[in-house]
Design an enzyme around this catalytic site. Structure first.
Site, mmCIF file in Angstrom:
data_model
loop_
_atom_site.group_PDB
_atom_site.id
_atom_site.type_symbol
_atom_site.label_atom_id
_atom_site.label_comp_id
_atom_site.label_asym_id
_atom_site.label_seq_id
_atom_site.Cartn_x
_atom_site.Cartn_y
_atom_site.Cartn_z
ATOM 1 C CG HIS A 18 -2.023 -1.075 1.091
ATOM 2 N ND1 HIS A 18 -3.332 -0.773 0.808
ATOM 3 C CD2 HIS A 18 -1.959 -2.413 1.183
ATOM 4 C CE1 HIS A 18 -4.035 -1.900 0.742
ATOM 5 N NE2 HIS A 18 -3.211 -2.903 0.973
ATOM 6 C CG ASP A 78 9.120 -6.451 5.308
ATOM 7 O OD1 ASP A 78 8.169 -5.655 5.428
ATOM 8 O OD2 ASP A 78 9.880 -6.719 6.254
#
Length: 203
Positions: A18, A78
């Site tokens: 996001h 990540d």
């Protein structure tokens, strides 16, 4: 990691992030491969809780959740800034240091304040890590990790990039990621390093 890599067919791929900055970078890196990236946000997919203790664990958790919900292959990233003098922090908590409102100005100040508490001679070496995981709807998953080393500057410089980029100056360069042309950053960043490994394996 399986020895046998699965190839990713052209078509739609969910980017399980996001973070618009990340989505933009990944979209640019994927552009040459006939992959049509769609963001998790545009599909209305929720953000899973990042409960992993490593970058790869969190990337896999995000990729798996997005593949399950969308029925499409999903790519998750990540990444974070690891500061040697702070024992690797903020590390996997890099986004969390920016708070609910994702104020990276505050996060950079927090890093600087924590370094300041260690005295004037504290080392300023740091590295960015990026873990990329790609998960297919049947649960097959592959993960790749990249890294770039540098040093932290203060005050932050530049308004390109995102996150901690303005305070990170990669080794052998005199500009920060915040000042660097996006194409130059793409050529050498932690995300590009992980991406090269992913491309070699699955594209």
């Amino acid at each position: 990691m399986t020895a046998h890599h699965r190839k990713l067919a052209p078509g739609r791929l969910v980017i399980a992030s996001h973070n618009e900055g990340k989505v933009r970078e990944i979209r640019e890196l994927l552009a040459p491969f006939g992959i049509e990236p769609v963001s998790a946000g545009s599909l209305g997919l929720p953000e899973p809780d990042e409960t992993g203790t490593t970058f790869i664990a969190n990337a896999e958790l995000k990729a798996r959740a997005a593949a399950d919900l969308s029925g499409l292959p999903a790519l998750a990233d990540d990444s974070g800034l690891c500061v040697e003098a702070l024992g690797g922090e903020p590390g996997i908590f890099s986004a969390r240091w920016a708070g609910e409102t994702k104020e990276f100005g505050l996060a950079m100040q927090l890093v600087e304040d924590n370094l300041g508490k260690l005295g004037p001679d504290v080392g300023r070496d740091a590295h960015f890590i990026c873990a990329l995981s790609i998960c297919w709807p049947d649960g097959h998953i592959e993960s790749f990790e990249g890294r770039v080393d540098g040093t932290l500057v203060w005050p932050p410089r530049g308004d390109k990039g995102f996150g901690y980029d303005p305070m990170f100056q990669p080794w052998h360069h005199d500009v920060t990621f915040g000042e660097m042309d996006p194409a130059a950053k793409h050529a050498m960043s932690h995300r590009a390093d992980a991406f090269r490994k992913l491309v070699a394996a699955v594209l």
